[in-house]
Scaffold this active site. Structure first.
Site, PDB file in Angstrom:
ATOM      1  N   TRP A 101       0.956  -1.238  -0.082  1.00 17.37           N
ATOM      2  CA  TRP A 101      -0.018  -0.071  -0.195  1.00 17.37           C
ATOM      3  C   TRP A 101       0.682   1.402   0.014  1.00 17.37           C
ATOM      4  CZ3 TRP A 101      -4.303  -0.890  -1.901  1.00 17.37           C
ATOM      5  CH2 TRP A 101      -5.064  -2.070  -1.560  1.00 17.37           C
ATOM      6  N   ASP A 175      -1.333   6.548   6.364  1.00 20.73           N
ATOM      7  CA  ASP A 175      -2.406   5.603   6.101  1.00 20.73           C
ATOM      8  C   ASP A 175      -2.628   4.591   7.263  1.00 20.73           C
ATOM      9  OD1 ASP A 175      -4.198   3.734   5.007  1.00 20.73           O
ATOM     10  OD2 ASP A 175      -2.751   3.341   3.218  1.00 20.73           O
ATOM     11  N   LYS A 199     -12.348  -1.726   7.253  1.00 11.50           N
ATOM     12  CA  LYS A 199     -11.643  -2.748   7.920  1.00 11.50           C
ATOM     13  C   LYS A 199     -11.932  -2.768   9.759  1.00 11.50           C
ATOM     14  CE  LYS A 199      -8.393  -2.935   4.244  1.00 11.50           C
ATOM     15  NZ  LYS A 199      -7.646  -2.343   3.572  1.00 11.50           N
TER      16      LYS A 199
HETATM   17  C1  LIG Z   1      -7.127  -1.705   2.390  1.00  7.90           C
HETATM   18  C2  LIG Z   1      -6.017  -0.655   2.414  1.00  7.90           C
HETATM   19  C3  LIG Z   1      -6.034   0.253   1.372  1.00  7.90           C
HETATM   20  C4  LIG Z   1      -7.019   0.512   0.087  1.00  7.90           C
HETATM   21  O1  LIG Z   1      -8.213   1.001   0.481  1.00  7.90           O
HETATM   22  P1  LIG Z   1      -9.440   1.285  -0.532  1.00  7.90           P
HETATM   23  O2  LIG Z   1     -10.193   2.085   0.417  1.00  7.90           O
HETATM   24  O3  LIG Z   1      -9.798   0.080  -1.100  1.00  7.90           O
HETATM   25  O4  LIG Z   1      -8.829   2.452  -1.391  1.00  7.90           O
HETATM   26  C5  LIG Z   1      -5.067   1.093   1.488  1.00  7.90           C
HETATM   27  N1  LIG Z   1      -4.291   1.005   2.249  1.00  7.90           N
HETATM   28  C6  LIG Z   1      -4.163   0.530   3.577  1.00  7.90           C
HETATM   29  C7  LIG Z   1      -3.065   0.214   4.371  1.00  7.90           C
HETATM   30  C8  LIG Z   1      -5.016  -0.664   3.261  1.00  7.90           C
HETATM   31  O5  LIG Z   1      -5.260  -1.833   4.119  1.00  7.90           O
END
Ligand SMILES: *Cc1c(COP(=O)(O)O)cnc(C)c1O
Length: 364
Positions: A101, A175, A199
Site C-alpha cells: 500500500w 495511512d 476494516k
Molecule cells: C485496504 C487498504 C487500502 C485500500 O483501501 P481502498 O479503500 O480500497 O482504497 C489502502 N491502504 C491500506 C493500508 C489498506 O489496508
C-alpha cells in the site's frame, strides 16, 4: 449460520451493528422509512452524521486542532488527494515504503508532484519486493524541507505494523486503513490520518480523514474545489450527498466500540487475540512460520506459511470446511493471512488455533 470471518477487507462487522441495522431497516426511529430513504439534509440523517463525527472525536481523542472529514473514494483517493492539497510546486514529499500500500501511495503521488523515497524495507525476492519489517527511526533519511512524510501504520499484505510512530519535524501523514481505532494513539502528533472505513470503522464507502486545521486552511487552492479538504471541512462533510448508509453503519460500529470501553479496551482485546495466534505459530516452528521480524509483527494481520505452497492451499481449503473463512494470503504474497480486526471475536481466533493444532498433527 455466521462463519468465523477473517477477511482482509471488507471484513467482519460487529454482530450488534448488523442486528441494529436489521431492526431499524424498515422504520428508522419511528420516521416511517429507512435511513437509506432519508434526505441527507434532514434532521434524522444529520443526527446520525453528527453522532459519527462526535464519537470518532471522543473515541480517538481528536484535539480541537484537527478536523474530521468523512470522504468517499477510499484510501486510493487519498493517495492522490493528499499530494494535491499538501504538495506545492517547488516542494517535495517523503515516502517510507513498508509494503504494497505504501508503494501504491508513492506511485500515485508521483502523478501529482515531486516525491522522494526516504526509506524502504523492501528486499528483492525473485524480482518482487518483499517486506518483513518496520524500519528503525535511524533508518529514515528525511528531507528537512519535505512538505510531509508519509507512512503506512499497518501493512495489510505483509503483516507488519509500526509499534510507535516516528517523531518528525515535518508533518506526519499516516495511512491507517487497516489499524485505525485498533489502539489509542496521540493524534496531536500526527498531521493527517486517513483510513478507508471497511476494516475497522464500518462498511466500505467512507474514508475517514483526520487532518490538522492549519493544513486544511493552507491547502492548495489551484485544484478543483471538490478535491480541496477545505471544501468538506467547511460543510462538515455534507458538501454533497454523503454515503448515508455507510455512515449509518459506522454509527452502529462506533456504538459497539463505545460499549467495549473505548480504544484501550479494544487494544487489549486485539493484543490477546494475536498473542494466542502468534503463540500457536511459534509453538510449531517446523510447521508454521511467520516471515515477519518479531518486533514488527502486526496485531491486525497475522501472516504465516506452511512447509509448502500445496499445504498452504490445503490449510485454507480445509479451514473453510470448518467455517473458518478468508484465510488465503494476498495474491502478491501467498501463504496464510489471518485478519484479526476489531470485530473479529476472540472465540473465532480460538476456533482457528484449535484447527491449526489439528491440521499440524495430521499433516506434519
Ligand atoms: C485496504 C487498504 C487500502 C485500500 O483501501 P481502498 O479503500 O480500497 O482504497 C489502502 N491502504 C491500506 C493500508 C489498506 O489496508
Amino acid at each position: 449460520m455466521r462463519v468465523h470471518n477473517f477477511n482482509a477487507g471488507p471484513s467482519a462487522l460487529p454482530l450488534s451493528a448488523l442486528e441494529l441495522a436489521r431492526d431499524e431497516m424498515l422504520d428508522f426511529e419511528g420516521s416511517g422509512m429507512s435511513i437509506l430513504e432519508h434526505s441527507h439534509r434532514g434532521k434524522e440523517y444529520e443526527k446520525v452524521h453528527d453522532e459519527v463525527l462526535g464519537t470518532l472525536r471522543s473515541l480517538m481523542a481528536v484535539p480541537d486542532t484537527h478536523d474530521i472529514l468523512l470522504l468517499q473514494g477510499g484510501a486510493h483517493q487519498q493517495f492522490a488527494q493528499i499530494p494535491m492539497n499538501l504538495l506545492s510546486a517547488g516542494q517535495s514529499a517523503d515516502y517510507v515504503l513498508t509494503g504494497g500500500w505504501s508503494e501504491r501511495a508513492f506511485e500515485e503521488a508521483k502523478n501529482v508532484g515531486s516525491v522522494r523515497l526516504a526509506c524502504t524495507t523492501g528486499v528483492d525476492v525473485g524480482g518482487k519486493q518483499v517486506y518483513r519489517r518496520i524500519p528503525k527511526a535511524s533508518e529514515l533519511a528525511l528531507d528537512p524541507n519535505a512538505a510531509y512524510v508519509h507512512i503506512t501504520s499497518n501493512n495489510t499484505l505483509f503483516g507488519t505494523q509500526w509499534q510507535t510512530f516516528p517523531e518528525t519535524k515535518q508533518p506526519l501523514v499516516i495511512d491507517m486503513s487497516s489499524d485505525i481505532m485498533s489502539r489509542p494513539i496521540d493524534v496531536s502528533k500526527i498531521a493527517l490520518i486517513y483510513a478507508g472505513a471497511q476494516k475497522n470503522v464500518g462498511p466500505s464507502g467512507i474514508t475517514v480523514v483526520v487532518i490538522r486545521k492549519d493544513l486544511v486552511a493552507n491547502g492548495r487552492k489551484d485544484i478543483p474545489k471538490f478535491f480541496r479538504y477545505s471544501t468538506h471541512a467547511k460543510e462538515r462533510s455534507l458538501y454533497n450527498t454523503p454515503p448515508t448508509f455507510s455512515v449509518y453503519l459506522a454509527r452502529n460500529v462506533l456504538r459497539w466500540i463505545t460499549s467495549l470501553g473505548g480504544l484501550a479496551a479494544v487494544e487489549e482485546r486485539n493484543r490477546k487475540k494475536t498473542d494466542v495466534l502468534y503463540a500457536a505459530i511459534d509453538a510449531r516452528p517446523e510447521f508454521y512460520r511467520c516471515p515477519v521480524e518479531r518486533e514488527s509483527r502486526s496485531r491486525m494481520n497475522v501472516v504465516f506459511t506452511l512447509p509448502t505452497p500445496e499445504l498452504d492451499d490445503k490449510f485454507v481449503n480445509e479451514a473453510k470446511g470448518k467455517s473458518l473463512v478468508g484465510l488465503k494470503g494476498h495474491r502478491s504474497v501467498g501463504g496464510v493471512r489471518v485478519s484479526t480486526y476489531n470485530a473479529v471475536e476472540p472465540a473465532s481466533v480460538d476456533a482457528l488455533v484449535a484447527f491449526m493444532d489439528d491440521f499440524a498433527r495430521a499433516n506434519a
